[in-house]
Design a protein around this motif. Structure first.
Motif, mmCIF file in Angstrom:
data_model
loop_
_atom_site.group_PDB
_atom_site.id
_atom_site.type_symbol
_atom_site.label_atom_id
_atom_site.label_comp_id
_atom_site.label_asym_id
_atom_site.label_seq_id
_atom_site.Cartn_x
_atom_site.Cartn_y
_atom_site.Cartn_z
ATOM 1 N N ARG A 93 13.047 -3.999 31.291
ATOM 2 C CA ARG A 93 13.098 -4.509 32.665
ATOM 3 C C ARG A 93 11.986 -5.533 32.872
ATOM 4 O O ARG A 93 12.089 -6.663 32.457
ATOM 5 C CB ARG A 93 13.002 -3.363 33.663
ATOM 6 C CG ARG A 93 14.295 -2.572 33.774
ATOM 7 C CD ARG A 93 14.207 -1.446 34.779
ATOM 8 N NE ARG A 93 13.925 -1.936 36.113
ATOM 9 C CZ ARG A 93 13.745 -1.120 37.152
ATOM 10 N NH1 ARG A 93 13.802 0.188 36.997
ATOM 11 N NH2 ARG A 93 13.504 -1.609 38.339
ATOM 12 N N ASP A 94 10.917 -5.125 33.459
ATOM 13 C CA ASP A 94 9.910 -6.087 33.864
ATOM 14 C C ASP A 94 8.589 -5.919 33.131
ATOM 15 O O ASP A 94 7.595 -6.520 33.516
ATOM 16 C CB ASP A 94 9.670 -5.953 35.371
ATOM 17 C CG ASP A 94 9.388 -4.516 35.768
ATOM 18 O OD1 ASP A 94 9.445 -4.218 36.970
ATOM 19 O OD2 ASP A 94 9.136 -3.674 34.874
ATOM 20 N N ASP A 95 8.574 -5.089 32.092
ATOM 21 C CA ASP A 95 7.375 -4.861 31.292
ATOM 22 C C ASP A 95 6.227 -4.286 32.101
ATOM 23 O O ASP A 95 5.069 -4.469 31.750
ATOM 24 C CB ASP A 95 6.937 -6.162 30.596
ATOM 25 C CG ASP A 95 5.970 -5.885 29.443
ATOM 26 O OD1 ASP A 95 5.153 -6.770 29.132
ATOM 27 O OD2 ASP A 95 6.024 -4.779 28.886
ATOM 28 N N LYS A 96 6.521 -3.627 33.188
ATOM 29 C CA LYS A 96 5.498 -2.903 33.921
ATOM 30 C C LYS A 96 5.466 -1.487 33.388
ATOM 31 O O LYS A 96 6.349 -1.054 32.676
ATOM 32 C CB LYS A 96 5.800 -2.894 35.426
ATOM 33 C CG LYS A 96 5.756 -4.277 36.033
ATOM 34 C CD LYS A 96 4.373 -4.875 35.934
ATOM 35 C CE LYS A 96 4.349 -6.362 36.198
ATOM 36 N NZ LYS A 96 4.925 -7.165 35.117
ATOM 37 N N ILE A 97 4.430 -0.738 33.750
ATOM 38 C CA ILE A 97 4.431 0.645 33.322
ATOM 39 C C ILE A 97 5.101 1.504 34.371
ATOM 40 O O ILE A 97 5.023 1.227 35.564
ATOM 41 C CB ILE A 97 3.027 1.188 32.983
ATOM 42 C CG1 ILE A 97 2.071 1.105 34.176
ATOM 43 C CG2 ILE A 97 2.461 0.492 31.784
ATOM 44 C CD1 ILE A 97 0.784 1.879 33.926
ATOM 45 N N GLN A 118 -4.867 0.575 33.930
ATOM 46 C CA GLN A 118 -5.117 0.327 35.344
ATOM 47 C C GLN A 118 -6.195 1.232 35.904
ATOM 48 O O GLN A 118 -6.280 2.412 35.565
ATOM 49 C CB GLN A 118 -3.810 0.510 36.129
ATOM 50 C CG GLN A 118 -2.743 -0.492 35.685
ATOM 51 C CD GLN A 118 -1.422 -0.337 36.389
ATOM 52 O OE1 GLN A 118 -1.313 0.369 37.385
ATOM 53 N NE2 GLN A 118 -0.410 -1.018 35.897
ATOM 54 N N ASN A 150 5.319 1.553 29.117
ATOM 55 C CA ASN A 150 5.790 0.229 29.564
ATOM 56 C C ASN A 150 7.282 0.130 29.332
ATOM 57 O O ASN A 150 7.823 0.663 28.379
ATOM 58 C CB ASN A 150 5.037 -0.897 28.859
ATOM 59 C CG ASN A 150 5.544 -1.153 27.456
ATOM 60 O OD1 ASN A 150 5.675 -0.229 26.654
ATOM 61 N ND2 ASN A 150 5.856 -2.403 27.171
ATOM 62 N N ARG A 151 7.966 -0.526 30.227
ATOM 63 C CA ARG A 151 9.415 -0.616 30.120
ATOM 64 C C ARG A 151 9.803 -2.042 29.753
ATOM 65 O O ARG A 151 9.869 -2.924 30.589
ATOM 66 C CB ARG A 151 10.095 -0.159 31.404
ATOM 67 C CG ARG A 151 9.587 -0.816 32.659
ATOM 68 C CD ARG A 151 10.181 -0.169 33.887
ATOM 69 N NE ARG A 151 9.828 -0.923 35.071
ATOM 70 C CZ ARG A 151 10.006 -0.487 36.312
ATOM 71 N NH1 ARG A 151 10.538 0.708 36.514
ATOM 72 N NH2 ARG A 151 9.682 -1.229 37.337
ATOM 73 N N MET A 152 10.068 -2.234 28.487
ATOM 74 C CA MET A 152 10.397 -3.557 27.987
ATOM 75 C C MET A 152 11.763 -4.019 28.462
ATOM 76 O O MET A 152 12.037 -5.217 28.517
ATOM 77 C CB MET A 152 10.355 -3.544 26.449
ATOM 78 C CG MET A 152 8.980 -3.302 25.880
ATOM 79 S SD MET A 152 7.836 -4.624 26.306
ATOM 80 C CE MET A 152 8.478 -5.946 25.292
ATOM 81 N N PHE A 194 5.513 5.576 35.541
ATOM 82 C CA PHE A 194 4.849 6.857 35.416
ATOM 83 C C PHE A 194 5.859 7.995 35.472
ATOM 84 O O PHE A 194 6.823 7.955 36.247
ATOM 85 C CB PHE A 194 3.853 7.041 36.564
ATOM 86 C CG PHE A 194 2.645 6.168 36.477
ATOM 87 C CD1 PHE A 194 2.674 4.861 36.947
ATOM 88 C CD2 PHE A 194 1.463 6.642 35.922
ATOM 89 C CE1 PHE A 194 1.552 4.051 36.870
ATOM 90 C CE2 PHE A 194 0.334 5.846 35.844
ATOM 91 C CZ PHE A 194 0.387 4.546 36.313
ATOM 92 N N LEU A 215 4.588 8.437 41.182
ATOM 93 C CA LEU A 215 4.026 7.134 41.514
ATOM 94 C C LEU A 215 5.107 6.070 41.395
ATOM 95 O O LEU A 215 5.737 5.941 40.348
ATOM 96 C CB LEU A 215 2.919 6.779 40.511
ATOM 97 C CG LEU A 215 1.490 7.137 40.843
ATOM 98 C CD1 LEU A 215 0.610 6.903 39.620
ATOM 99 C CD2 LEU A 215 0.992 6.296 41.993
ATOM 100 N N TYR A 252 -1.737 -2.853 31.336
ATOM 101 C CA TYR A 252 -1.287 -1.487 31.586
ATOM 102 C C TYR A 252 -2.433 -0.518 31.836
ATOM 103 O O TYR A 252 -2.203 0.589 32.319
ATOM 104 C CB TYR A 252 -0.480 -0.965 30.394
ATOM 105 C CG TYR A 252 0.611 -1.907 29.944
ATOM 106 C CD1 TYR A 252 0.628 -2.383 28.639
ATOM 107 C CD2 TYR A 252 1.616 -2.309 30.807
ATOM 108 C CE1 TYR A 252 1.620 -3.237 28.208
ATOM 109 C CE2 TYR A 252 2.609 -3.164 30.386
ATOM 110 C CZ TYR A 252 2.605 -3.636 29.084
ATOM 111 O OH TYR A 252 3.593 -4.478 28.655
ATOM 112 N N SER A 293 3.845 0.636 24.597
ATOM 113 C CA SER A 293 2.523 1.057 25.078
ATOM 114 C C SER A 293 2.668 2.349 25.865
ATOM 115 O O SER A 293 3.550 2.465 26.723
ATOM 116 C CB SER A 293 1.927 -0.029 25.979
ATOM 117 O OG SER A 293 1.900 -1.272 25.322
ATOM 118 N N TYR A 328 -0.594 3.129 20.904
ATOM 119 C CA TYR A 328 0.347 2.034 20.712
ATOM 120 C C TYR A 328 1.124 2.150 19.391
ATOM 121 O O TYR A 328 2.138 1.484 19.206
ATOM 122 C CB TYR A 328 -0.385 0.693 20.725
ATOM 123 C CG TYR A 328 -1.156 0.448 22.004
ATOM 124 C CD1 TYR A 328 -2.497 0.802 22.102
ATOM 125 C CD2 TYR A 328 -0.540 -0.128 23.111
ATOM 126 C CE1 TYR A 328 -3.200 0.584 23.270
ATOM 127 C CE2 TYR A 328 -1.244 -0.347 24.283
ATOM 128 C CZ TYR A 328 -2.571 0.004 24.352
ATOM 129 O OH TYR A 328 -3.273 -0.203 25.519
#
Lengths: 113, 112
Positions: B96-100, A102, B92-94, B102, A43, A100, B32, B51
């Motif tokens: 960079r952009d704090d998005k998750i 989702q 989550n990737r702190m 996969f 993904l 997160y 996370s 967490y």
């Protein structure tokens, strides 16, 4: 019950066509995401939006754009479809407090010929 | 080093046994961690989040987190054929952009 819907399950388009993929969520979520999923690549995040009219690029935004005019709707646009955009496209949404966690829509399998 | 790594499998486990799925991640700042399940032809669904270091149990599922080793795992007790699916680890990737992000997933097959 949580619900994310996508406009089409299967779509076949020709190279060079402009393609619109629509996603609607009924959970009043602030965040919405577009991913593509490919065998061996997993993904990957294309774009996301954390508010109406707000958008940010993900990891693979090239060749795509998005639109979020209403909170519940997030559209992915392929300006000029190419064969390497053949993929499964997944929309997801999450609340502001649980970004997160989702919820995914059923996906659109797009084939570009 | 890949951001999130999983063994692609397939992992075959007899019905009733414990299935153990593993995931490592590269960003030491990650806070996370999630496990999503994806049945063939379906979209991912969130089944566990964790967490804090240690174990978190939910029914037959236990998530385990070890931040020092940058390792997260999912145990499925009393495995059922309905558990056969691909399991995606997300972090989550702190840095960079704090998005998750996969992992590519581990395919689990429960043998009846």
């Amino acid at each position: 019950d949580v619900k994310v819907t996508q406009s089409s399950r299967y779509l076949v388009k020709r190279t060079g066509e402009k393609v619109f993929l629509e996603c609607v969520q009924d959970m009043d979520h602030e965040n919405m995401f577009w991913y593509r999923q490919d065998p061996g690549l997993g993904l990957r995040l294309i774009y996301f939006s954390y508010d109406v009219k707000m958008k940010e690029k993900g990891d693979i935004p090239e060749g795509y754009s998005v639109s979020r005019e209403k909170k519940e709707r997030f559209s992915l646009i392929l300006e000029s479809a190419s064969t390497n955009q053949t993929s499964m496209y997944l929309c997801a949404s999450s609340s502001a407090g649980q970004i997160y966690e989702q919820y995914f829509g059923p996906g659109t399998r797009l084939t570009v010929t | 080093q890949k951001e999130v790594e999983q063994n692609s499998g397939p992992l075959s486990v007899p019905e009733g046994a414990i299935a153990s799925l593993n995931c490592t991640y590269s960003d030491r700042g990650s806070q996370s961690f999630f496990w999503y399940r994806q049945y063939s032809g379906k979209s991912p669904e969130l089944i566990m989040s964790i967490y804090s270091n240690g174990d978190k149990e939910d029914g037959r599922f236990t998530a385990q987190l070890n931040k020092a080793s940058q390792y997260v795992s999912l145990l499925i007790r009393d495995s059922q054929p309905s558990d056969s699916a691909t399991y995606l680890c997300a972090v989550n990737r702190m840095n960079r952009d704090d998005k998750i992000i996969f992992g590519k997933g581990t395919r689990l097959h429960i043998l009846p």
